[in-house]
Structure formats: structure tokens, C-alpha cells
Motif scaffolding. Sequence first.
Motif, PDB file in Angstrom:
ATOM      1  N   LEU A 260       0.383  -1.134  -5.154  1.00 46.50           N
ATOM      2  CA  LEU A 260       0.940   0.102  -5.706  1.00 46.50           C
ATOM      3  C   LEU A 260       2.346  -0.188  -6.198  1.00 46.50           C
ATOM      4  O   LEU A 260       3.156  -0.758  -5.471  1.00 46.50           O
ATOM      5  CB  LEU A 260       0.961   1.211  -4.655  1.00 46.50           C
ATOM      6  N   ARG A 263       5.831  -0.397  -4.143  1.00 50.13           N
ATOM      7  CA  ARG A 263       5.596  -0.083  -2.741  1.00 50.13           C
ATOM      8  C   ARG A 263       4.990  -1.270  -2.012  1.00 50.13           C
ATOM      9  O   ARG A 263       4.369  -2.137  -2.615  1.00 50.13           O
ATOM     10  CB  ARG A 263       4.637   1.106  -2.625  1.00 50.13           C
ATOM     11  N   LEU A 298     -10.400  11.746   5.191  1.00 52.24           N
ATOM     12  CA  LEU A 298     -10.030  10.336   5.324  1.00 52.24           C
ATOM     13  C   LEU A 298     -10.017   9.916   6.781  1.00 52.24           C
ATOM     14  O   LEU A 298     -10.051  10.759   7.688  1.00 52.24           O
ATOM     15  CB  LEU A 298      -8.663  10.065   4.684  1.00 52.24           C
ATOM     16  N   ARG A 300      -7.616   7.420   9.161  1.00 52.79           N
ATOM     17  CA  ARG A 300      -6.406   6.602   9.230  1.00 52.79           C
ATOM     18  C   ARG A 300      -6.420   5.799  10.515  1.00 52.79           C
ATOM     19  O   ARG A 300      -6.824   6.296  11.559  1.00 52.79           O
ATOM     20  CB  ARG A 300      -5.162   7.487   9.260  1.00 52.79           C
ATOM     21  N   PHE A 311     -11.310   6.193   2.686  1.00 52.77           N
ATOM     22  CA  PHE A 311     -11.883   7.399   2.097  1.00 52.77           C
ATOM     23  C   PHE A 311     -13.405   7.270   2.055  1.00 52.77           C
ATOM     24  O   PHE A 311     -13.942   6.163   2.115  1.00 52.77           O
ATOM     25  CB  PHE A 311     -11.271   7.622   0.713  1.00 52.77           C
ATOM     26  N   LEU A 317      -6.469   2.558   1.249  1.00 52.08           N
ATOM     27  CA  LEU A 317      -5.066   2.240   1.004  1.00 52.08           C
ATOM     28  C   LEU A 317      -4.566   1.492   2.227  1.00 52.08           C
ATOM     29  O   LEU A 317      -4.802   1.921   3.358  1.00 52.08           O
ATOM     30  CB  LEU A 317      -4.251   3.517   0.813  1.00 52.08           C
TER      31      LEU A 317
ATOM     32  N   LEU B 310       0.515  14.068   3.975  1.00 53.59           N
ATOM     33  CA  LEU B 310      -0.309  13.097   3.258  1.00 53.59           C
ATOM     34  C   LEU B 310       0.534  12.316   2.257  1.00 53.59           C
ATOM     35  O   LEU B 310       1.389  12.886   1.566  1.00 53.59           O
ATOM     36  CB  LEU B 310      -1.443  13.820   2.516  1.00 53.59           C
ATOM     37  N   ASP B 311       0.277  11.031   2.175  1.00 57.73           N
ATOM     38  CA  ASP B 311       0.935  10.173   1.198  1.00 57.73           C
ATOM     39  C   ASP B 311       0.387  10.525  -0.193  1.00 57.73           C
ATOM     40  O   ASP B 311      -0.801  10.830  -0.331  1.00 57.73           O
ATOM     41  CB  ASP B 311       0.623   8.721   1.550  1.00 57.73           C
ATOM     42  N   ALA B 313      -0.483   8.628  -2.481  1.00 62.99           N
ATOM     43  CA  ALA B 313      -1.623   7.749  -2.791  1.00 62.99           C
ATOM     44  C   ALA B 313      -2.887   8.229  -2.088  1.00 62.99           C
ATOM     45  O   ALA B 313      -3.996   8.088  -2.608  1.00 62.99           O
ATOM     46  CB  ALA B 313      -1.295   6.311  -2.385  1.00 62.99           C
ATOM     47  N   GLU B 314      -2.728   8.806  -0.891  1.00 62.44           N
ATOM     48  CA  GLU B 314      -3.890   9.348  -0.187  1.00 62.44           C
ATOM     49  C   GLU B 314      -4.452  10.554  -0.938  1.00 62.44           C
ATOM     50  O   GLU B 314      -5.666  10.703  -1.090  1.00 62.44           O
ATOM     51  CB  GLU B 314      -3.505   9.742   1.247  1.00 62.44           C
ATOM     52  N   HIS B 330       5.408   6.308  -8.545  1.00 58.07           N
ATOM     53  CA  HIS B 330       6.748   6.529  -9.105  1.00 58.07           C
ATOM     54  C   HIS B 330       6.744   6.790 -10.607  1.00 58.07           C
ATOM     55  O   HIS B 330       7.777   7.052 -11.194  1.00 58.07           O
ATOM     56  CB  HIS B 330       7.638   5.329  -8.768  1.00 58.07           C
ATOM     57  N   ALA B 344      10.486   6.782  -1.356  1.00 60.54           N
ATOM     58  CA  ALA B 344       9.607   5.927  -0.548  1.00 60.54           C
ATOM     59  C   ALA B 344       8.204   5.846  -1.123  1.00 60.54           C
ATOM     60  O   ALA B 344       7.647   4.763  -1.268  1.00 60.54           O
ATOM     61  CB  ALA B 344       9.551   6.453   0.881  1.00 60.54           C
ATOM     62  N   ALA B 345       7.637   6.973  -1.470  1.00 51.73           N
ATOM     63  CA  ALA B 345       6.219   6.971  -1.841  1.00 51.73           C
ATOM     64  C   ALA B 345       5.948   7.596  -3.202  1.00 51.73           C
ATOM     65  O   ALA B 345       4.817   7.587  -3.665  1.00 51.73           O
ATOM     66  CB  ALA B 345       5.411   7.710  -0.775  1.00 51.73           C
TER      67      ALA B 345
END
Lengths: 339, 371
Positions: A260, A263, A298, A300, A311, A317, B310-311, B313-314, B330, B344-345
Amino acid sequence: MDRYSRQHRIAGIGQHGQERLRSATVLVVGCGALGTHSADALARAGVGNLWLCDRDVVEWSNLQRQVLFTEADARAGIPKATAAATRLREANSDVRIVAHVAECSATFLAALPGRPDLVLDGTDNFPTRYLLNDWCHANRVPWIYAGATGTEGAAMVVRPGGPCLRCLWPDAPATADVGTCETVGILAPAIAAVAAFQVAEALKLLVGSPDVATGVFTCDVWRGHYTRLPLLDRPSPDCVACQHGQHPALVAPAPMAATLCGRDAVQIDPGTTAALDLTALAGQLAEVATDLQRTPHLLRFTADGVRFSVFPGGRALLFGVRDPLRARALYDRWIGRRP
Amino acid sequence: MIYLDHAATSWPKPEVVPAAMQRWFTDVGVSASRGAGDRCQVAARTVATARAALAHRCSSDPAHVAFTSGATESLNLVLRALLHPGAAVVTTAFEHSSVVRPLAALASERNLRLEVLPPHGDRGIDLAAVRSAFAHHRPSALVCTHASNVTGAVLPAAELCALAREHRVLSVLDVSQTAGWLDLRVGADVLCGSAHKALLGPPGLGFVAHRGLQLPAQKQGGTGSSVALAQHPDHWPDAFEAGTPNTPAIFGLEAALAARSEATERRELAATLATLDAFAARLEAMDGFRVHAAKTAERTPVLSFTHARLDPAEIGAILAGADVHVRTGHHCAPWLHEHLGTAAAGTVRVSIGPNTAAAELDFVADLLAGL
């Protein structure tokens, strides 16, 4: 003094067999517990050319059973293929060893400089085994399936024409169904037992012996059971590989891993649309992963210092990892599912 | 699929766009000014029409409009042509990587001094701070985006360009996010844009339009002109158009521009913003969501949001599982997230187009409500 003198006194090998070993080429896929056991034995037996393939690095938790590695390798995070090659060259400098720090993919196999005489399964996941099965079938190369989890192990010789792994199980079982060393543990002698079968069969195949074992070797070293199930005298009539000449794993899209942007996170797309049973996976991971959290959307968990979000379609991820190759290894280790 | 990534590239394109591109492949097949045949004439006429249409929108002379491979190439060529060693540049925290990265590269190659203005209030940028930056740093250029690709905020470009002119600062405006939505006649010295976003053209095509500056070539090659000379021509637009042009894409853009008037664009923008505002209102009412939408008078139909648990990306992966295409992370706007508190995310970005239906956004809001 001939270093192989004890070996060629074995009637099935002899001087002639030793010569055949010296000119043979074996590809060992995966340099974990099984791969290091078998590669060590083949190098010491004088197999002339060993190609090692592994995408991962040596970790502390490997030392309990992966015989070619040292604490220094784990501290430095040396790639397994590289560390194994170094150790094997020290054991037998006559063997030509090529270390591939790479993922065993269809592309990797296609790019090999030639066809090996034999492929040994040292992998820790079924997707790669199905790839080996299909590639070996397509290229008329024998291979020896082997695997161990917990205190149990299984192994089988697959020769061109079958029967093959797909005769036994048409599709790769989900990791959630079979368990992995991470989820159910692994006892080192279970590895040694299947490695012994795998190496013995390998030597017989390479010297052209008529005594190659058929059926499926299974063992449970804790209970002291060692048997060979007389399954599969002939290929399954429904096997796509043996009967229809199809090689699904060679044409399946490889799982895609993308870092990503900006990140420490990688997204894995498994390249299949089949649903993944998150509840079953959560059950497998309950005792070994931390921060396990299941929502309708999801799953985790944290494992190997990496936070996973998985997912229902199998997409995942991985937070806390940047290298796509490493992320794919972790995905196969903990989620492990491919066509 | 519910497609909510129009700020990256618009989809679907109007039918006339692939049809025009197909016409080039079937009936034309050659470049303008590469020969004298009839088909070269057809190519030349269509390219000239597209160039004139862009010039009209940019308040430029067609001779000062060059086609490029995209806004990224436009910005790279222009910044390299304009910025001399040691120059100071005033820019903003809203910039896309297509501005940030060339400026960062030039800053180290040519020892540029960069002054990055932070986001400010309802106007997006503090004009007093701009004035003071001009007076204090004596920059040779103002390089700024017309609109944020993260929040949809439209900067007060006309005032910025007027201030720049007043201080004898060249203004370079990145109109990638606004071309096809807003009036680009804001008095910038140079406009850089792309064909494949709100202009609804194909990817692989961008443009530079300027007001009669000396912009020397940054790449050399064939132009179909001055063929006898070893030296690349310095006259525009040939100076900026080295190599075989992307004529099929220019055919596609020409068709897109001809099919949609600027008045239609404004009407569609108003309707699209209303649709997006209704979605934003629903999100803001939902527990755990934080919407990063523009509060500026003018906006593009883009918003970002984050979630407490939740992120981004999630959320993107969950929406992808429902065949909803959004963008997470971003959005190639590295500086802005420091100010949004999303470094951060990043964020989840929803950007819509003229054909996005309110029902599609309702469906997405329902999905998000269930998280």
C-alpha cells in the motif's frame, strides 16, 4: 578413502548407482524442516546437482527442527536457501548447489535452466504442492510429496503418468481444514520420519531401482504407527491431470501482493473468487494467533508480529510488513489458500 | 460495479469517445504532420480542433497548447522548463505527487527553495499568507493545484493568480481535478491538465496551455516539422511535442469536448455535488465516521472519510467485496494528510461523475451503516 564406500555397498546402489547419483539433478522446493533434512541427506549421498528454492528467511522458531540453520542465521535473517546452500557446501564440496531465493511459482519453474531429474516437496502449503504436481506432470518429471504436522506425516511418490496428488485430492484443501505447523505445531521426529521415506524413494528413483514404493506412506511418531496405505494403484478415472492432461495450477493467476502506497502494509489478492470460511479459520487460529477479532465483514488477528485483516473473498491486508514476497509467505503460512 | 473513483479516472466514457478512437484505428491510422495524404489531413484537422477547443477553455492561443502523455508529463516538462537553479517556489499542501515529486527532485537537483502553504479555513488557502510568502521569499513561481483530489476543495485560483501577477510571480496551475467541471480561465500563466478525468477523454493524454511564455523543450525528437535540422524546434507547440503523438487519444478527447458544452459541465457539477452532499450527510450522521469534505465555495465531487475502528484499507476491501470501487490510502497527496490528521493510514475517497446515481451512493451508505 571413498566417502561413499558404505553407500555403494548397498546392493540396490552399487558403483553404477553412485555414478547415476553424481550426474543427477534434484530440485528441492522449500528449505524448511523437511527440505533441509532431505537436502542434507541428498548432498551427503553425493547427488551431483541440488537446486534449492525458498522465499523465506531463517527465524528463531525454525531452529527446533530445521537442521541446516544456526542461531547466527536466525539473528541475521539469512534467506533459507542461501543459508542451506552454505551449510551443504561445507558438508560436500563436490555437489553443485544453486540457491534460489524465490517464490516457487509457475514462472519460476518455467525459467529453470533445465529439467531436474526429480523434485522434492519441502513446502509447507498445498497450493505449491498442486503447482509441483501439475508442473511435474506437464514436464514428465517425478516428484515426491511429503508433509508433516503435529506428530503425523504423509508422503507419496508421484511418477509421470500418475497416480498423482489430484487423484488423491482433486483440489487443494483449505488450510483451515488441514492445519499447519503454526496452528497445530510440529514435532521434529515426524519430519525425520517422512524425510527418511522421501530420501529413500528419491535415491531409488535416481538410481533407476525397480523397488520404488507405491501408495501413501503415513506415520504418527507419537503413537509409533508407520504404515503404507495401498491407495491408488492406478490413476483416478476423474483426475484432470492424469486423465485429461490439464494443469490447473499452471494457468491459475498467481496471488497478487501490492504494497500500500506510503504504508507498511501489503494487500494480498488470492486471485480466486471462492469464499473463505472465516469462522473455520478463526477456529484454527484461536490458540495460536493473538488479538483475534471476528466481525461479519472481516477476521483480524496478529501473528508473526504482523496484523492480518482477512475478508470473505480471501483478500487480506497485512499490516506491519512491506515486502510483498514476505507478505505472500505469511499469507500462505497463516491463511494459505490458492486455486 | 459501482464506480466511485472518478477523481482517478472517469468511467464509463461517453460512447462517442471509444467510437472516435475506433474511427482513427479503422479509417485514419496516421499522425498529423507526418505526410501529405488525405488521411494525414483528417488527422491534422481533428488534432487542430481538439487543440482549439482546449485553447478556448484555457483562454490560450492554440499555438500555446501542447499535447503530452498526461498531466504528470505536463507538470514535469513545465517545471523543468521554468525553474532555474536556486529559485524559490511557493506551493500548497494540497498538491498531488505529480507536483510534489518533480518539485522534490528539482529541489535537490537545482537547489530550489520550497515554501509549502498549509490548508486554511473555508477558502482553502490563506491569501494573506500567500502575499507574505511572495514578498518574503521572492519566488519565481507559484505552483498549485486548482482543487484537492482528496477533499474536493477548490482553491481561489483567480485571486492566487492575480496576486502572483502583482508580485511578478509566474503561476502554474494543475487543473487535473477541475478541467471538465470548472471554468479554467482564472488568469494562470500555465495550465497543466489531463484528458481522462472530468473531461471524460481517454488516458494517456494531457496538455499544457500557457499565455505566450518562453518554455524551452525538455525532450527532443521527431516533430514532423523542421525535419532537415538536427536541432529540435523551439517554436510551440512543436517544442513540447517530441515523438509520435497519441492521435487516437486526441480523437477521443476531441469527441468528448465536442459532445459536452461548458454549460452542461456546470449543470452536471451542481447536480453531482447535490448527490454527494446527501451521501456526506448520511455518513456524518452515522456512528464512527468522520467526513473530510471541502467547505470552500467551489468544490469538485470528491470527499474523503475515515472510521474510528476500521482502517481505510479494510473499508476498501469490504466495499470491493460488494463490487464497490472506491480508493483508499493517501491518494498521491503526501502533504495534505499531515493537516487532516490522516497521515498514518490515509482515507477512503469517494469521487463521483456525471452518471453516478443517487441510488448507488445510498447502497454504499447502507453498506457502511452495517459495519
